[in-house]
Design a protein around this motif. Structure first.
Motif, PDB file in Angstrom:
ATOM      1  N   ILE A 168       0.966  -1.001  -0.001  1.00  0.00           N
ATOM      2  CA  ILE A 168      -0.163   0.011   0.043  1.00  0.00           C
ATOM      3  C   ILE A 168       0.910   1.265  -0.029  1.00  0.00           C
ATOM      4  O   ILE A 168       0.401   2.455  -0.901  1.00  0.00           O
ATOM      5  CB  ILE A 168      -1.059   0.133   1.097  1.00  0.00           C
ATOM      6  CG1 ILE A 168      -2.111  -1.168   1.062  1.00  0.00           C
ATOM      7  CG2 ILE A 168      -1.575   1.531   1.409  1.00  0.00           C
ATOM      8  CD1 ILE A 168      -2.966  -1.378   2.235  1.00  0.00           C
ATOM      9  N   THR A 169       2.009   1.377   0.831  1.00  0.00           N
ATOM     10  CA  THR A 169       2.798   2.418   0.869  1.00  0.00           C
ATOM     11  C   THR A 169       3.638   2.520  -0.668  1.00  0.00           C
ATOM     12  O   THR A 169       3.568   3.803  -0.991  1.00  0.00           O
ATOM     13  CB  THR A 169       3.874   2.013   1.894  1.00  0.00           C
ATOM     14  OG1 THR A 169       3.458   1.901   3.129  1.00  0.00           O
ATOM     15  CG2 THR A 169       4.949   3.357   1.983  1.00  0.00           C
ATOM     16  N   CYS A 170       3.781   1.435  -1.346  1.00  0.00           N
ATOM     17  CA  CYS A 170       4.377   1.682  -2.521  1.00  0.00           C
ATOM     18  C   CYS A 170       3.761   2.216  -3.371  1.00  0.00           C
ATOM     19  O   CYS A 170       3.687   3.059  -4.351  1.00  0.00           O
ATOM     20  CB  CYS A 170       5.187   0.456  -3.002  1.00  0.00           C
ATOM     21  SG  CYS A 170       6.068   0.270  -4.308  1.00  0.00           S
ATOM     22  N   SER A 171       2.169   1.759  -3.570  1.00  0.00           N
ATOM     23  CA  SER A 171       1.441   1.984  -4.358  1.00  0.00           C
ATOM     24  C   SER A 171       0.989   3.797  -4.101  1.00  0.00           C
ATOM     25  O   SER A 171       0.671   4.192  -5.123  1.00  0.00           O
ATOM     26  CB  SER A 171       0.080   1.328  -4.226  1.00  0.00           C
ATOM     27  OG  SER A 171       0.389  -0.054  -4.450  1.00  0.00           O
TER      28      SER A 171
ATOM     29  N   LEU B 105       1.187   9.225  -6.063  1.00  0.00           N
ATOM     30  CA  LEU B 105       1.615  10.676  -5.597  1.00  0.00           C
ATOM     31  C   LEU B 105       2.625  11.195  -6.791  1.00  0.00           C
ATOM     32  O   LEU B 105       2.450  12.093  -7.050  1.00  0.00           O
ATOM     33  CB  LEU B 105       1.934  10.676  -4.329  1.00  0.00           C
ATOM     34  CG  LEU B 105       1.101  10.515  -3.083  1.00  0.00           C
ATOM     35  CD1 LEU B 105       1.674  10.784  -1.837  1.00  0.00           C
ATOM     36  CD2 LEU B 105       0.055  11.553  -3.158  1.00  0.00           C
ATOM     37  N   ALA B 106       3.526  10.294  -6.972  1.00  0.00           N
ATOM     38  CA  ALA B 106       4.499  10.537  -8.223  1.00  0.00           C
ATOM     39  C   ALA B 106       3.776  10.735  -9.501  1.00  0.00           C
ATOM     40  O   ALA B 106       3.935  11.815 -10.222  1.00  0.00           O
ATOM     41  CB  ALA B 106       5.479   9.570  -8.210  1.00  0.00           C
ATOM     42  N   GLY B 107       2.529  10.127  -9.592  1.00  0.00           N
ATOM     43  CA  GLY B 107       1.875  10.064 -10.859  1.00  0.00           C
ATOM     44  C   GLY B 107       1.230  11.414 -11.043  1.00  0.00           C
ATOM     45  O   GLY B 107       1.092  12.002 -11.836  1.00  0.00           O
ATOM     46  N   CYS B 108       0.522  11.619 -10.132  1.00  0.00           N
ATOM     47  CA  CYS B 108      -0.252  12.942  -9.881  1.00  0.00           C
ATOM     48  C   CYS B 108       0.666  14.268  -9.963  1.00  0.00           C
ATOM     49  O   CYS B 108       0.300  15.230 -10.408  1.00  0.00           O
ATOM     50  CB  CYS B 108      -0.808  12.994  -8.334  1.00  0.00           C
ATOM     51  SG  CYS B 108      -2.248  12.049  -8.474  1.00  0.00           S
ATOM     52  N   ASP B 109       1.798  14.224  -9.329  1.00  0.00           N
ATOM     53  CA  ASP B 109       2.930  15.105  -9.357  1.00  0.00           C
ATOM     54  C   ASP B 109       3.156  15.451 -10.832  1.00  0.00           C
ATOM     55  O   ASP B 109       3.213  16.595 -11.655  1.00  0.00           O
ATOM     56  CB  ASP B 109       4.134  14.930  -8.553  1.00  0.00           C
ATOM     57  CG  ASP B 109       5.180  16.153  -8.645  1.00  0.00           C
ATOM     58  OD1 ASP B 109       4.497  17.350  -8.647  1.00  0.00           O
ATOM     59  OD2 ASP B 109       6.303  15.792  -8.913  1.00  0.00           O
ATOM     60  N   TYR B 110       3.319  14.364 -11.609  1.00  0.00           N
ATOM     61  CA  TYR B 110       3.820  14.447 -13.145  1.00  0.00           C
ATOM     62  C   TYR B 110       2.680  14.991 -13.892  1.00  0.00           C
ATOM     63  O   TYR B 110       2.848  16.080 -14.872  1.00  0.00           O
ATOM     64  CB  TYR B 110       4.213  13.024 -13.571  1.00  0.00           C
ATOM     65  CG  TYR B 110       4.444  12.919 -15.087  1.00  0.00           C
ATOM     66  CD1 TYR B 110       5.641  13.505 -15.523  1.00  0.00           C
ATOM     67  CD2 TYR B 110       3.486  12.449 -16.091  1.00  0.00           C
ATOM     68  CE1 TYR B 110       5.978  13.242 -16.774  1.00  0.00           C
ATOM     69  CE2 TYR B 110       3.488  12.482 -17.216  1.00  0.00           C
ATOM     70  CZ  TYR B 110       4.845  12.899 -17.767  1.00  0.00           C
ATOM     71  OH  TYR B 110       5.330  12.689 -19.202  1.00  0.00           O
ATOM     72  N   LEU B 111       1.322  14.666 -13.576  1.00  0.00           N
ATOM     73  CA  LEU B 111       0.182  15.042 -14.405  1.00  0.00           C
ATOM     74  C   LEU B 111       0.306  16.458 -14.124  1.00  0.00           C
ATOM     75  O   LEU B 111      -0.621  17.213 -14.930  1.00  0.00           O
ATOM     76  CB  LEU B 111      -1.123  14.377 -14.032  1.00  0.00           C
ATOM     77  CG  LEU B 111      -0.955  12.743 -14.831  1.00  0.00           C
ATOM     78  CD1 LEU B 111      -2.308  12.037 -13.888  1.00  0.00           C
ATOM     79  CD2 LEU B 111      -1.080  12.917 -16.110  1.00  0.00           C
ATOM     80  N   THR B 112       0.397  17.190 -13.010  1.00  0.00           N
ATOM     81  CA  THR B 112       0.121  18.405 -12.820  1.00  0.00           C
ATOM     82  C   THR B 112       1.448  19.313 -13.401  1.00  0.00           C
ATOM     83  O   THR B 112       1.150  20.576 -13.550  1.00  0.00           O
ATOM     84  CB  THR B 112       0.338  18.924 -11.314  1.00  0.00           C
ATOM     85  OG1 THR B 112       1.393  18.451 -10.330  1.00  0.00           O
ATOM     86  CG2 THR B 112      -0.972  18.310 -10.396  1.00  0.00           C
ATOM     87  N   ARG B 113       2.319  18.930 -13.826  1.00  0.00           N
ATOM     88  CA  ARG B 113       3.478  19.548 -14.404  1.00  0.00           C
ATOM     89  C   ARG B 113       3.517  19.526 -15.975  1.00  0.00           C
ATOM     90  O   ARG B 113       4.045  20.027 -16.541  1.00  0.00           O
ATOM     91  CB  ARG B 113       4.614  19.146 -13.946  1.00  0.00           C
ATOM     92  CG  ARG B 113       5.096  19.053 -12.632  1.00  0.00           C
ATOM     93  CD  ARG B 113       6.407  18.260 -12.301  1.00  0.00           C
ATOM     94  NE  ARG B 113       6.297  18.310 -10.562  1.00  0.00           N
ATOM     95  CZ  ARG B 113       7.301  19.297 -10.005  1.00  0.00           C
ATOM     96  NH1 ARG B 113       8.099  19.981 -10.715  1.00  0.00           N
ATOM     97  NH2 ARG B 113       7.308  19.182  -8.908  1.00  0.00           N
ATOM     98  N   ILE B 114       2.385  18.714 -16.616  1.00  0.00           N
ATOM     99  CA  ILE B 114       2.377  18.645 -17.822  1.00  0.00           C
ATOM    100  C   ILE B 114       1.533  19.843 -18.403  1.00  0.00           C
ATOM    101  O   ILE B 114       0.837  20.465 -18.124  1.00  0.00           O
ATOM    102  CB  ILE B 114       1.284  17.585 -18.480  1.00  0.00           C
ATOM    103  CG1 ILE B 114       2.041  16.264 -17.987  1.00  0.00           C
ATOM    104  CG2 ILE B 114       0.898  17.309 -19.971  1.00  0.00           C
ATOM    105  CD1 ILE B 114       1.438  14.942 -18.033  1.00  0.00           C
TER     106      ILE B 114
END
Length: 92
Positions: free
Chosen positions: A75-78, A83-92
């Protein structure tokens, strides 16, 4: 001796299932699934990881507390991936 044969049969069955999933991965890579390709490949990879974790890490035979810690780690890894994917999507 009987337990050794049972364990060996389990490992051979796991090996066969992993080979089937490998063939499924290769076939999926050759198919043109469009936007579903990533989801199918991730599903096959998750099945491989689950199979390896249950059989070779003996998760099916360990105590419940150990399974809870493994689940918490997953769960922690997921959560970190999300969170890394959300950060990436906000920078596009």
């Amino acid at each position: 001796m009987d337990a050794n044969k049972s364990l060996r049969a389990r490992y051979y069955l796991t090996f066969g299932m992993l080979l089937v999933l490998l063939v499924a991965t290769v076939i999926t890579a050759e198919m043109h699934l469009g936007q579903w390709a990533l989801q199918v490949c991730l599903l096959i990879a998750a099945m491989k990881v689950g199979l390896i974790a249950v059989v070779f890490m003996h998760l099916g035979q360990n105590a419940a507390l150990f399974r809870i810690f493994v689940g918490a780690g997953l769960i922690t890894c997921s959560l970190l991936f999300v969170l890394a994917g959300c950060d990436y999507l906000t920078r596009i």
